[in-house]
Enzyme design. Structure first.
Site, PDB file in Angstrom:
ATOM      1  N   GLU A 124      -3.193   1.181  -2.676  1.00 15.64           N
ATOM      2  CA  GLU A 124      -2.191   2.241  -2.839  1.00 15.64           C
ATOM      3  C   GLU A 124      -1.907   2.578  -4.305  1.00 15.64           C
ATOM      4  OE1 GLU A 124      -1.634   3.556  -0.135  1.00 15.64           O
ATOM      5  OE2 GLU A 124      -1.884   2.005   1.363  1.00 15.64           O
ATOM      6  N   GLY A 125      -2.943   2.515  -5.114  1.00 11.49           N
ATOM      7  CA  GLY A 125      -2.770   2.712  -6.553  1.00 11.49           C
ATOM      8  C   GLY A 125      -2.496   1.370  -7.202  1.00 11.49           C
TER       9      GLY A 125
END
Length: 605
Positions: A410-411
């Site tokens: 998610e980053g």
């Protein structure tokens, strides 16, 4: 209460930094409804029966077993909690979706990844951006587990810079379909999914576009071999190659060029859900560490009696408690914002998108904080097991490996740190969060004569609440000075942003922990919350230490001479304790209590 009144009482995203929150205004796990408790317990039962009882199978790259468990989860309705009832789902609120994600994810990263990829980025883009026809066609199958979904965004040259992907979508001459050609990598669920959410660029468009692509090997889709990974061994992770894969024009997701927006909003939701997915893993680490420490005897005594082991048990418990406090606080804020938008006439799609987007700062902070706390907890749990912890025959070894991916999903945590500060500054510039006024006030306070009055800290956690107010002043002092010096160039100073983000994280986590505890002291009594009070005191103490270190790093980046001296003196003033807690004693009390209860239990009231 009118909608307008409710709007005023619910803080906007990022406003926790500049506005005081009363403990009654936050949601905690102790506020769960009876229905939510039942959902939590049934999810936990599924995890114990189907996942925990077979945790060793997940370490043997048994992808078929992961798929089989996903099908069982679908049969129980656990894949459909967030899906609207109109498309075969339960249509439950955001807090309930967090609960299921939390308690189903604690046993193994393999299943957690499959579950998160399917229910989140595999299904959600269609429910939020799809046309009515797309939703009717695909979402019911995804909600039941008849079909599984996957998300194709990352490419060899496009990771954090997601919009730089090279995959192409070319419209056919008759205008009936697009031909997609390109390579995607690290695709979770690729080995058993029936549907891909694929991002590709049409012509020379600035932004990528989303497509719904059915997985048909005869339509130019081939898969690479299963990736060899550090952890999540039974999570199917493959490269996916598209070679002139024909996709009907009606399968474009949302509008042309809207893919980057879809991807970013999916990540916002994914970030807070990932924080939830790291909570039960910490609780189970605590349970297993306590169980082993009570059974393992050295020097004629169980090692649970040793202070060094108690410190580790306490650290795991404190981190889990703080993570719960902050994650469910933010989840309820999101749910309330969604309800307000629905009351204002927004569609469910728009309400959910804007509700989560409002708290994108908190989502990034939580993703970083809870994923890193999970890594710490797994490491401490492994250390409690000693040599046995390093053995694949004990669950700590796999827990330690599986935890590592959470800081990349998610980053990356580095990206999320910089995003959080950047988004906060942008909100301030738009007038959504007033940073200038409070920052100016802090600057004036630094120039004034400090008060020598002795504050009254007789009430429970009064000193901790005062420290949190002063932590906020540290962030405003550091960030305000940095913005004043660098202006729009601030984003180029990444180490400064990383330090500022760590200060922001500790403020949010510490405040959430103290507010949860204060709320429960008021309704359950101080004597019944003694250990929770101890955990809040320990967390704040450790947060102050981190803030001192990170603020000093940041100040030394941009300040020199008299300005540097003034800021360092301000840092000392704002982080000063009136009376230090006996942290070692508090940790022993926490560990003794968790051991007496045979594990972590603070989520079960």
């Amino acid at each position: 209460m009118s909608t307008e009144t409710e709007k005023k009482s619910i803080l906007r995203g990022g406003q926790f930094l500049v506005k005081e929150t009363a403990c009654e205004e936050i949601f905690t796990l102790e506020d769960l409804s009876e229905e939510q408790r039942m959902m939590r317990d049934s999810t936990n039962e599924f995890a114990d029966r189907e996942l925990w009882a077979n945790w060793e199978r997940f370490e043997k790259k048994d992808y078929a077993f992961t798929e089989a468990c996903m099908k069982k989860a679908g049969e129980l309705g656990l894949l459909s909690v967030a899906v609207p009832e109109a498309f075969g789902g339960m249509g439950m609120g955001f807090v309930s979706t967090m609960l299921v994600c939390d308690y189903i994810s604690g046993v193994t990263g393999s299943f957690s990844t499959a579950f998160g990829a399917h229910t989140g980025i595999g299904t959600m883009p269609i429910t939020l951006y799809g046309t009515e026809e797309q939703k009717q066609k695909y979402v019911p199958k995804l909600a039941t587990g008849e079909w599984f979904g996957a998300y194709c965004l990352t490419e060899p040259g496009a990771g954090s810079d997601a919009n730089s992907g090279k995959t192409k979508a070319v419209l056919s001459e008759d205008g009936k379909y697009y031909s997609i050609t390109g390579q995607k990598m690290w695709i979770s669920n690729a080995g058993f999914c029936q549907l891909f959410i694929v991002f590709a660029r049409i012509g020379d468009d600035k932004n990528i576009t989303g497509f719904i692509v059915e997985n048909d090997p005869e339509n130019g889709i081939t898969l690479g071999e299963e990736e060899k990974k550090l952890g999540i061994h039974s999570s199917s992770t493959r490269q996916v190659f598209f070679n002139e894969t024909k996709v009907p024009v009606e399968n474009m997701l949302s509008e042309r060029g809207n893919g980057f927006k879809i991807a970013m909003n999916a990540l916002n939701i994914g970030r807070i859900k990932l924080a939830a997915a790291c909570l039960e893993a910490q609780r189970r680490v605590a349970d297993e560490a306590v169980k082993y420490a009570k059974e393992r005897v050295q020097f004629k005594t169980p090692i649970i009696n040793f202070g060094a082991v108690k410190a580790k048990i306490a650290r795991i418990a404190v981190n889990a408690y703080a993570g719960e406090s902050a994650s469910y606080r933010a989840a309820k804020n999101i749910e309330d914002r969604i309800h307000l938008r629905l009351a204002d006439g927004n569609s469910l799609q728009e309400a959910e998108l804007k509700g989560v987007e409002e708290y994108a700062i908190e989502c990034s902070l939580l993703k970083v904080a809870v994923s890193e706390d999970l890594q710490i907890s797994a490491d401490e749990g492994l250390q409690v097991f000693g040599g046995m912890g390093f053995s694949a025959e004990a669950p700590m070894e796999s827990a330690w490996r599986d935890a590592r991916i959470s800081r990349i999903y998610e980053g990356t945590n580095e990206i999320n740190r910089m995003l959080a500060v950047g988004m906060l500054v942008k909100k301030a510039m738009k007038g959504h969060v007033d940073l200038l006024g409070p920052a100016t006030a802090v600057g004036e306070e630094l120039m004034g004569i400090p008060s020598f009055d002795t504050p009254d800290f007789s009430e429970t956690l009064a000193q901790e609440k005062d420290l949190i107010k002063r932590m906020k002043k540290v962030f405003l002092m550091v960030t305000g000075s940095a913005v004043k010096k660098y202006g729009p160039e601030l984003e180029k100073h990444q180490q400064l942003l990383l330090a500022a983000a760590d200060i922001l994280i500790e403020i949010y986590m510490a405040e959430s922990t103290v507010l949860r505890t204060e709320k429960n002291v008021k309704r359950f009594g101080e004597d019944k919350q003694a250990i929770q009070i101890a955990m809040a005191q320990v967390y704040v103490y450790e947060a102050v230490d981190i803030i001192i270190q990170k603020a000093k790093e940041a100040i030394l980046v941009f300040a020199e001479g008299d300005e540097q001296k003034m800021l360092l003196m301000g840092l000392k003033r704002f982080t000063k304790y009136q009376e230090y807690p006996n942290v070692a004693k508090l940790r022993e009390q926490i560990a003794d209590n968790v051991a007496a209860e045979n594990g972590y239990y603070f989520d079960t009231i």
